[in-house]
Design a protein around this motif. Sequence first.
Motif, PDB file in Angstrom:
ATOM      1  N   GLN A 191     -65.980  46.256 -28.107  1.00  0.00           N
ATOM      2  CA  GLN A 191     -64.811  45.656 -28.726  1.00  0.00           C
ATOM      3  C   GLN A 191     -64.889  45.783 -30.243  1.00  0.00           C
ATOM      4  O   GLN A 191     -65.964  45.740 -30.829  1.00  0.00           O
ATOM      5  N   LYS A 330     -57.456  50.847 -29.210  1.00  0.00           N
ATOM      6  CA  LYS A 330     -58.515  49.900 -29.557  1.00  0.00           C
ATOM      7  C   LYS A 330     -58.024  48.873 -30.579  1.00  0.00           C
ATOM      8  O   LYS A 330     -58.339  47.681 -30.492  1.00  0.00           O
ATOM      9  N   GLN A 333     -55.690  46.349 -28.909  1.00  0.00           N
ATOM     10  CA  GLN A 333     -56.470  45.391 -28.122  1.00  0.00           C
ATOM     11  C   GLN A 333     -57.140  44.365 -29.031  1.00  0.00           C
ATOM     12  O   GLN A 333     -57.185  43.170 -28.714  1.00  0.00           O
ATOM     13  N   SER A 334     -57.645  44.840 -30.170  1.00  0.00           N
ATOM     14  CA  SER A 334     -58.287  43.932 -31.118  1.00  0.00           C
ATOM     15  C   SER A 334     -57.275  42.963 -31.719  1.00  0.00           C
ATOM     16  O   SER A 334     -57.531  41.756 -31.825  1.00  0.00           O
ATOM     17  N   GLN A 336     -54.449  42.011 -30.459  1.00  0.00           N
ATOM     18  CA  GLN A 336     -54.014  41.069 -29.431  1.00  0.00           C
ATOM     19  C   GLN A 336     -55.033  39.947 -29.255  1.00  0.00           C
ATOM     20  O   GLN A 336     -54.669  38.775 -29.109  1.00  0.00           O
ATOM     21  N   SER A 337     -56.317  40.299 -29.290  1.00  0.00           N
ATOM     22  CA  SER A 337     -57.367  39.282 -29.170  1.00  0.00           C
ATOM     23  C   SER A 337     -57.314  38.301 -30.334  1.00  0.00           C
ATOM     24  O   SER A 337     -57.492  37.088 -30.147  1.00  0.00           O
ATOM     25  N   LYS A 402     -53.500  51.308 -19.671  1.00  0.00           N
ATOM     26  CA  LYS A 402     -54.119  50.429 -20.668  1.00  0.00           C
ATOM     27  C   LYS A 402     -53.097  50.002 -21.718  1.00  0.00           C
ATOM     28  O   LYS A 402     -53.077  48.844 -22.150  1.00  0.00           O
ATOM     29  N   VAL A 406     -51.748  46.074 -22.559  1.00  0.00           N
ATOM     30  CA  VAL A 406     -51.808  45.441 -23.872  1.00  0.00           C
ATOM     31  C   VAL A 406     -50.406  45.142 -24.407  1.00  0.00           C
ATOM     32  O   VAL A 406     -50.230  44.247 -25.243  1.00  0.00           O
TER      33      VAL A 406
END
Length: 698
Positions: A191, A330, A333-334, A336-337, A402, A406
């Motif tokens: 991550q 990537k 995704q980051s 969103q986290s 993927k 997301v």
Amino acid sequence: MTLGGGPEDVSQRKKILAEKLSKEQTNLSFLEESLTKSEQLTQNMLGILSSFDSRLSKLEGNILPVHRETVELQRMQKNIDKVLRGLDNVISYHNVASSEDQDIRDGPGADVDSYLRSLERVQDAIEFFERNNPNSPELSLLTSLMETGREQMERSFRNLLTRSSSPVTANTLLDILNAGEEIQEGEAGPQLKQINDEVIDDLSKIATWLVQETKSNDFLNVYVQIRSNMLDKTLQGLIEAHSQGKVESYSPANIVVNTTKIKHTTGTAPQRKSTLKRSVVRRVPSKTYEYGGSRKIGSPAPMFDSPGQKEEEDEIEAGRLITLCGALLKLLQSEQSLIEVIIPENHQNNIFDVLIQSSMETLVFEGEGMANSARKLIARREYFSLLPLLPVLKYLGSVLIKFSLVLKGVRQATQATITSLFMNLEVVGAKALEDFTENIKHDPDKQSNMPKDGTVHELTSNTLIFLTHLLSYTDTVGNMLNSQDQVIDPRTSEVESPKTTVAKYISRVLGALGLNLELKSKSYVHIAGQPALSGIFLLNNYNYILKRLQRTGVLLLMSEGGSIEIESQYMKLIEEQKVSYRKGWNKVMSYLLETDKPFTQSKDAKVGQKQKQLIKDKFKGFNSEFEDICQTQKTYAVPDEKLRDQLRQENIDSIVQTYRAFQEKYTAIQFTKNVEKYIKYTPEEVEKQLSTLFDLSA
């Protein structure tokens, strides 16, 4: 013994009874005495109790008023305490503005929790005055102080987010992407950590307070602006670093981006021995396929021409797009986290949607640029420009799910961005494949493009190289073709499998190539007047196609896709062209077989002048034709060593034996004094000459 007692017995019994009676009387007297004493004690106790009851009544009459007074005093004390506490509370609310003013104006600093407690006290004071004294001047002071606190929280949010946000370096992104290739299936991938946990915790507390306590959404715009800017800078930095060669392309598993560096493990194609200089191949795999003649197999035919620099640019562009796509996934995704832990839940999807718009546009811009570039090149019949699209499509297809995960909470238009880009590239690729087939069928039949030595045509070599490149992308190419025109498999009533679709496509391409080669071969007959060269040309091309199909795995793919007869078809074509080639020796054989003016006179008969001349003409004709054909066919190219040896041996088997019989027939006849002039070759010399065919250096 007597029944009655004597006088002594009676006396004895009387004595015993008298003693018992005396004893009972004594006991009775004792009981009477005890009863009298007990009654006296009872009377005494009754007197005592009566006295105690009288005294207790007097005591109660004295104590009860005191008790009532005490209870009242306690109640009054409680009321006083409550009033005092209320006064203290009111006084504390009046003191909040002065006590918290400096802390609020200084901002949260590093201790967000303490600052939140101060703001909570101010908010409590505001609520108190709003309930109890709305006109109090303290209320306006507290409201102003709360507004200052809100501004400080927003400022702190901005500063904290700005300090902790920085573009991710290109090398870091590639390390993350490459590390993800090494994990086992089912394991969590690496991550991207952009902000440390302590800062995230503070940002989350500030964001929650701003939404819940002040209903302010201004900080959300700040968050979008800062994070979107960082995302854009990260992607631009990656693009620049990649374009300048500072970082390599991301190479996902089983995806080869650099098409000009694809290695073939099928061995090197045979080369014709020749002193002629061969040209350099521009668009070929790492192993070139050299064949004899004036050019090397693999040098681009006109429909494949593309400047070398442009080819490299296409491949760099493909690598950049794949790298950009993987990096963006990537980063999304980051982001969103981060949003999930910083931004309140009811705002997360909208913020994420707005935040990623610019970065999504960057990816689409790069993808559309590649699609437009491919369209222009394909319009100029530069079909190798399709090849860089294949790894891009393969990778995009592998990450669509993927991206869908997301992007599941954003608007439909945003969700469709990657899918639309993928479909657009598929349309470009599918059209290129169909145009490729049509252009092979109608490739210009120019004599200037024809190899003078009958070697494999550029169109053939480049077509097979092109088809070989498709092997690594069977599913991608099959899905690409099916997306434009779905075919239902009659055996399963389902959409045709990608492998079957690709096999049929390759069959169409090979069919178009075969028709074009047939047309091209006629130029050797009509223009050059060399029918044997026409056979050699087709023989070389068909043999090259078959060997290439076998070596590269294309034949296996076609077999698995249902085209099981392709190998036998080419073997049949090769045999047909061998027959066509041998027809070029018909004139030589006509002299040896004496099909024209056969000589039938016996060897013992006297040979006349006319017969002698006939024999001389036969040898002279054979010598002339044999020398011309040998000289001509030395310039022919048969690059495949096995095929070359087969043709030579077949010539030797059919010509030498016949020539030997022909020579033996006339050796005993005195048809000339100058035998060497007409019988110039022994059978061994004929065989030697035939062994030098297809070798210009011999």
